[in-house]
Each structure stands twice: as C-alpha cells, then as structure tokens.
Write a protein that holds these residues in place. Structure first.
Motif, short mmCIF file in Angstrom:
data_model
loop_
_atom_site.label_atom_id
_atom_site.label_comp_id
_atom_site.label_asym_id
_atom_site.label_seq_id
_atom_site.Cartn_x
_atom_site.Cartn_y
_atom_site.Cartn_z
N ARG A 1 0.83 -1.21 0.00
CA ARG A 1 0.00 0.00 0.00
C ARG A 1 0.86 1.25 0.00
NH1 ARG A 1 -4.46 -1.82 4.26
NH2 ARG A 1 -2.53 -2.38 5.23
N PHE A 2 1.96 1.23 0.74
CA PHE A 2 2.87 2.39 0.74
C PHE A 2 3.54 2.54 -0.62
CE2 PHE A 2 2.34 2.75 5.26
CZ PHE A 2 2.55 4.09 5.48
N ASP A 3 3.88 1.43 -1.25
CA ASP A 3 4.45 1.50 -2.60
C ASP A 3 3.48 2.21 -3.54
OD1 ASP A 3 6.83 0.26 -1.97
OD2 ASP A 3 6.21 -1.72 -2.70
N GLU A 4 2.21 1.81 -3.49
CA GLU A 4 1.20 2.39 -4.37
C GLU A 4 0.99 3.88 -4.11
OE1 GLU A 4 -2.31 0.07 -3.80
OE2 GLU A 4 -1.41 -1.73 -4.66
N SER A 5 1.03 4.28 -2.84
CA SER A 5 0.74 5.67 -2.52
C SER A 5 1.94 6.59 -2.66
CB SER A 5 0.16 5.79 -1.11
OG SER A 5 1.11 5.37 -0.15
N CYS A 6 3.15 6.08 -2.50
CA CYS A 6 4.34 6.93 -2.52
C CYS A 6 5.04 7.00 -3.86
CB CYS A 6 5.34 6.45 -1.47
SG CYS A 6 4.77 6.64 0.22
N LEU A 7 4.98 5.92 -4.63
CA LEU A 7 5.72 5.87 -5.88
C LEU A 7 4.93 6.53 -7.00
CD1 LEU A 7 7.05 2.23 -5.68
CD2 LEU A 7 8.28 4.32 -5.13
N THR A 8 5.64 7.05 -7.98
CA THR A 8 5.00 7.67 -9.12
C THR A 8 4.17 6.63 -9.85
OG1 THR A 8 6.87 9.17 -9.39
CG2 THR A 8 5.43 8.90 -11.30
N PRO A 9 2.89 6.90 -10.05
CA PRO A 9 2.04 5.91 -10.73
C PRO A 9 2.44 5.77 -12.19
CG PRO A 9 0.83 7.93 -10.36
CD PRO A 9 2.16 8.10 -9.69
N VAL A 10 2.29 4.56 -12.70
CA VAL A 10 2.58 4.30 -14.11
C VAL A 10 1.25 4.18 -14.83
CG1 VAL A 10 3.64 2.71 -15.73
CG2 VAL A 10 4.76 3.19 -13.56
N HIS A 11 1.13 4.88 -15.92
CA HIS A 11 -0.11 4.99 -16.67
C HIS A 11 0.09 4.33 -18.03
CE1 HIS A 11 -3.38 7.15 -18.74
NE2 HIS A 11 -2.49 7.55 -19.60
N GLU A 12 -0.88 3.56 -18.50
CA GLU A 12 -0.83 3.01 -19.86
C GLU A 12 -1.21 4.12 -20.83
OE1 GLU A 12 -0.02 -0.16 -20.85
OE2 GLU A 12 0.44 -0.68 -18.77
N PHE A 13 -0.35 4.40 -21.78
CA PHE A 13 -0.56 5.49 -22.71
C PHE A 13 -1.13 5.00 -24.03
CE2 PHE A 13 2.44 7.28 -19.77
CZ PHE A 13 2.13 8.63 -19.73
N THR A 14 -2.10 5.73 -24.56
CA THR A 14 -2.62 5.44 -25.90
C THR A 14 -1.67 6.10 -26.91
OG1 THR A 14 -3.96 7.45 -26.03
CG2 THR A 14 -5.00 5.48 -25.04
N PRO A 15 -1.73 5.67 -28.17
CA PRO A 15 -0.90 6.32 -29.19
C PRO A 15 -1.16 7.82 -29.27
CG PRO A 15 -1.76 4.26 -30.04
CD PRO A 15 -2.43 4.48 -28.70
N GLU A 16 -2.42 8.22 -29.12
CA GLU A 16 -2.77 9.63 -29.18
C GLU A 16 -2.16 10.41 -28.01
OE1 GLU A 16 -5.11 7.11 -29.29
OE2 GLU A 16 -5.34 7.14 -31.46
N GLU A 17 -2.15 9.80 -26.84
CA GLU A 17 -1.57 10.46 -25.66
C GLU A 17 -0.07 10.65 -25.82
OE1 GLU A 17 -4.22 9.26 -21.81
OE2 GLU A 17 -3.06 7.64 -22.74
N ILE A 18 0.60 9.67 -26.39
CA ILE A 18 2.05 9.77 -26.59
C ILE A 18 2.36 10.90 -27.57
CG2 ILE A 18 4.11 8.59 -27.48
CD1 ILE A 18 2.80 5.96 -26.41
N ARG A 19 1.60 10.94 -28.65
CA ARG A 19 1.80 12.00 -29.65
C ARG A 19 1.51 13.38 -29.04
NH1 ARG A 19 2.03 12.89 -35.37
NH2 ARG A 19 2.36 15.12 -35.46
N ALA A 20 0.42 13.47 -28.28
CA ALA A 20 0.05 14.74 -27.64
C ALA A 20 1.13 15.18 -26.64
CB ALA A 20 -1.30 14.62 -26.96
N LEU A 21 1.69 14.22 -25.93
CA LEU A 21 2.75 14.52 -24.96
C LEU A 21 3.98 15.06 -25.67
CD1 LEU A 21 3.51 14.35 -21.96
CD2 LEU A 21 4.20 11.99 -22.36
N ARG A 22 4.36 14.42 -26.76
CA ARG A 22 5.52 14.88 -27.54
C ARG A 22 5.24 16.25 -28.14
NH1 ARG A 22 7.01 14.68 -32.71
NH2 ARG A 22 5.31 13.31 -33.35
N ASP A 23 4.03 16.45 -28.65
CA ASP A 23 3.67 17.77 -29.21
C ASP A 23 3.69 18.85 -28.13
OD1 ASP A 23 3.38 16.73 -31.74
OD2 ASP A 23 1.18 16.58 -31.64
N ARG A 24 3.18 18.51 -26.94
CA ARG A 24 3.18 19.47 -25.83
C ARG A 24 4.60 19.92 -25.50
NH1 ARG A 24 2.12 17.35 -19.93
NH2 ARG A 24 4.37 17.21 -20.02
N GLU A 25 5.54 18.98 -25.55
CA GLU A 25 6.94 19.30 -25.24
C GLU A 25 7.68 19.92 -26.43
OE1 GLU A 25 8.23 19.10 -22.19
OE2 GLU A 25 6.25 18.43 -21.52
#
Length: 107
Positions: free
Chosen positions: A35-59
């Motif tokens: 439970r501490f691992d889940e609450s303290c560590l940076t969560p990992v999110h499954e990214f869609t192709p559109e999210e990856i492209r949008a993230l790269r475009d944002r940067e």
C-alpha cells in the motif's frame, strides 16, 4: 541489482524509506508495504498512441529528440504513436514523469 524508485516528492521518499525500514525489521507487513508503494511511488499509466503524440507535441520536440530523452529508438516512438507497439517498463515510467513534470524532469 535494485530497481531505482521514483517518488512523487521528497516527503514521500522519506516516508517510504521509513516504512521500508520498518518492513525489513518485521514491524510492517508485506501487505502494508504494498500500500505504501502504491501511494508513494510515481504511478505508471498506460498510454494510448494519441496520448504519446500529444505529450511529444506538448513538449515541442521531434520523434528523434523525444526518443533520445527516453533512451529508445526513433522507430519505437513512431511505432508507439501508430499503435503498432506499446511502451513498457522504464519507458512507461519515464513517460509518466514527462506527463506530470515535463521533459526537463528527465533531462
């Protein structure tokens, strides 16, 4: 070899380290540690192709530059953005960090 952990903040890192030490001493159960691992560590999110492209475009970076920061090939970025492959492991963690804090967080 231990895997490096990425925490949400320095405070979470300190809390997690304290509870981890208590777990090693037997004062905290494995379930509580998870439970501490889940609450303290940076969560990992499954990214869609559109999210990856949008993230790269944002940067505002090219696939080549984005690949360099993530330590993957340009072809990997291209395949992720087309949905032919999905990022996994360390790449997912780095994408999650970039989403939360920007590309400079991993520079």
């Amino acid at each position: 070899m231990k895997k490096a952990k990425t925490y949400k903040s320095d405070a979470f890192a300190a809390i997690h380290q304290t509870v981890s030490d208590m777990h090693e001493a037997g004062a905290v159960s494995k379930q509580t540690m998870r439970r501490f691992d889940e609450s303290c560590l940076t969560p990992v999110h499954e990214f869609t192709p559109e999210e990856i492209r949008a993230l790269r475009d944002r940067e505002e970076v090219s696939q080549v530059v984005f690949a360099h920061y993530l330590n993957v090939t340009k072809e990997s970025i291209s395949q992720w953005e087309r949905g032919q492959k999905k990022p996994a492991g360390p790449s997912l963690k780095l994408l999650s960090l970039v989403k939360r804090k920007g590309l400079n967080a991993i520079a």
